[in-house]
Design a protein around this motif. Structure first.
Motif, mmCIF file in Angstrom:
data_model
loop_
_atom_site.group_PDB
_atom_site.id
_atom_site.type_symbol
_atom_site.label_atom_id
_atom_site.label_comp_id
_atom_site.label_asym_id
_atom_site.label_seq_id
_atom_site.Cartn_x
_atom_site.Cartn_y
_atom_site.Cartn_z
ATOM 1 N N SER A 90 0.847 -1.191 0.000
ATOM 2 C CA SER A 90 0.000 0.000 0.000
ATOM 3 C C SER A 90 0.878 1.235 0.000
ATOM 4 O O SER A 90 2.048 1.197 0.408
ATOM 5 C CB SER A 90 -0.906 0.025 1.236
ATOM 6 O OG SER A 90 -0.134 0.230 2.409
ATOM 7 N N ALA A 91 0.297 2.356 -0.412
ATOM 8 C CA ALA A 91 1.008 3.623 -0.387
ATOM 9 C C ALA A 91 1.350 4.017 1.050
ATOM 10 O O ALA A 91 2.415 4.584 1.320
ATOM 11 C CB ALA A 91 0.163 4.708 -1.050
ATOM 12 N N THR A 92 0.460 3.709 1.992
ATOM 13 C CA THR A 92 0.705 4.078 3.388
ATOM 14 C C THR A 92 1.899 3.336 3.964
ATOM 15 O O THR A 92 2.700 3.913 4.715
ATOM 16 C CB THR A 92 -0.546 3.810 4.246
ATOM 17 O OG1 THR A 92 -1.635 4.597 3.744
ATOM 18 C CG2 THR A 92 -0.304 4.164 5.701
ATOM 19 N N SER A 93 2.047 2.055 3.608
ATOM 20 C CA SER A 93 3.198 1.307 4.123
ATOM 21 C C SER A 93 4.506 1.819 3.504
ATOM 22 O O SER A 93 5.549 1.808 4.162
ATOM 23 C CB SER A 93 3.037 -0.200 3.877
ATOM 24 O OG SER A 93 2.935 -0.500 2.499
ATOM 25 N N ILE A 94 4.446 2.300 2.269
ATOM 26 C CA ILE A 94 5.638 2.912 1.660
ATOM 27 C C ILE A 94 5.973 4.217 2.383
ATOM 28 O O ILE A 94 7.127 4.492 2.703
ATOM 29 C CB ILE A 94 5.417 3.171 0.161
ATOM 30 C CG1 ILE A 94 5.255 1.843 -0.596
ATOM 31 C CG2 ILE A 94 6.581 3.965 -0.433
ATOM 32 C CD1 ILE A 94 4.890 2.011 -2.066
ATOM 33 N N ALA A 95 4.940 5.030 2.652
ATOM 34 C CA ALA A 95 5.157 6.283 3.375
ATOM 35 C C ALA A 95 5.741 6.006 4.762
ATOM 36 O O ALA A 95 6.641 6.727 5.226
ATOM 37 C CB ALA A 95 3.844 7.048 3.494
ATOM 38 N N PHE A 96 5.243 4.976 5.423
ATOM 39 C CA PHE A 96 5.765 4.597 6.738
ATOM 40 C C PHE A 96 7.254 4.262 6.645
ATOM 41 O O PHE A 96 8.051 4.681 7.487
ATOM 42 C CB PHE A 96 4.978 3.395 7.262
ATOM 43 C CG PHE A 96 5.390 2.926 8.632
ATOM 44 C CD1 PHE A 96 4.845 3.496 9.770
ATOM 45 C CD2 PHE A 96 6.318 1.903 8.785
ATOM 46 C CE1 PHE A 96 5.216 3.060 11.038
ATOM 47 C CE2 PHE A 96 6.707 1.465 10.044
ATOM 48 C CZ PHE A 96 6.144 2.051 11.180
#
Length: 253
Positions: free
Chosen positions: A129-135
């Motif tokens: 997910s994009a959120t896990s990349i941002a994390f």
């Protein structure tokens, strides 16, 4: 020896055992897969690609290390260095996050996990997910540069680790995560009361053929936390006092 002394001795021995495990614990993990696509941090065509977490591993040691039930999910805490080939194993030394990165960085990463880590990322059925990349971007920033000074909200635009706004929304989301950090780690203790963050370090001195792979971070049971050296020394001293008390009583008798 009274029951109280027996209990005290047992506690001290447990402290000593924990300390020995701390300095020598290793885990052999087989790399299974990553789920997110590579990220071009510069946003410039042809720029270097980095691989963000989460990553999934299986314990390949015998006997298995019960602190690392399958699958073990991790995120990177360094950018340089390769990951093992899929299906191959790496031996990691297991340390507290503070021992590897220092207390300030460890606390910032602990807060990041408390606020933004999604437990769905621990499941091998997760597909990215994009959120896990941002994390992962925010985690790299904290592990490499540390938390920005007060009033500086340009964490990802400067320092040793940078991620260009040209890469789009994931950069903005990572920056938002970083900007929200206040230094309060209580959210981690609330969400993960029985767990702690551990650094997986390679090369590990216990590896007969040391191989340098990317260092990782993962959640492990809090029960696996070894006693700090000061506590161990206190335990040794307490045992000494028990022994001395018995000797004095015998001498007086």
């Amino acid at each position: 020896m009274s029951r109280l002394r027996i209990a005290a001795a047992a506690v001290a021995v447990a402290m000593l055992a924990g300390s020995q495990r701390a300095s020598a614990e290793s885990v052999s993990l087989q790399f299974e897969k990553s789920v997110n696509g590579g990220v071009n941090l510069s946003g410039v065509p042809g720029g270097a690609i980095v691989q963000p977490g989460p990553f999934y591993w299986q314990d390949s040691g015998l006997p298995p290390n019960t602190n690392f039930p399958p699958p073990t999910s991790t995120f990177c805490i360094e950018v340089s260095g390769p990951l093992p080939a899929i299906g191959s194993s790496a031996i990691f030394g297991v340390e507290s996050l503070a021992a590897d990165l220092g207390t300030a960085k460890a606390n910032a990463i602990t807060e990041l996990y408390g606020r933004f880590f999604n437990t769905a990322w621990e499941n091998s059925s997760f597909t990215g997910s994009a959120t896990s990349i941002a994390f992962q971007l925010a985690l790299w920033e904290l592990a490499i540069d540390g938390k920005a000074s007060a009033g500086n909200t340009n964490d990802l635009s400067n320092g040793s680790f940078t991620a260009s706004t040209a890469i789009g929304p994931v950069q903005a989301q990572a920056q938002s995560m970083l900007n929200s950090l206040t230094g309060d780690t209580s959210s981690f203790n609330t969400r993960f009361p029985n767990q702690q963050l551990a650094a997986l370090i390679a090369p590990d001195p216990n590896d007969p053929k040391p191989q340098d792979f990317q260092n990782q971070v993962t959640l492990i049971p809090k029960a696996a936390v070894p006693a700090p050296p000061g506590v161990v020394l206190a335990g040794i001293g307490f045992l000494g006092l028990i022994g001395r008390g018995r000797w004095l009583r015998r001498k007086q008798g």
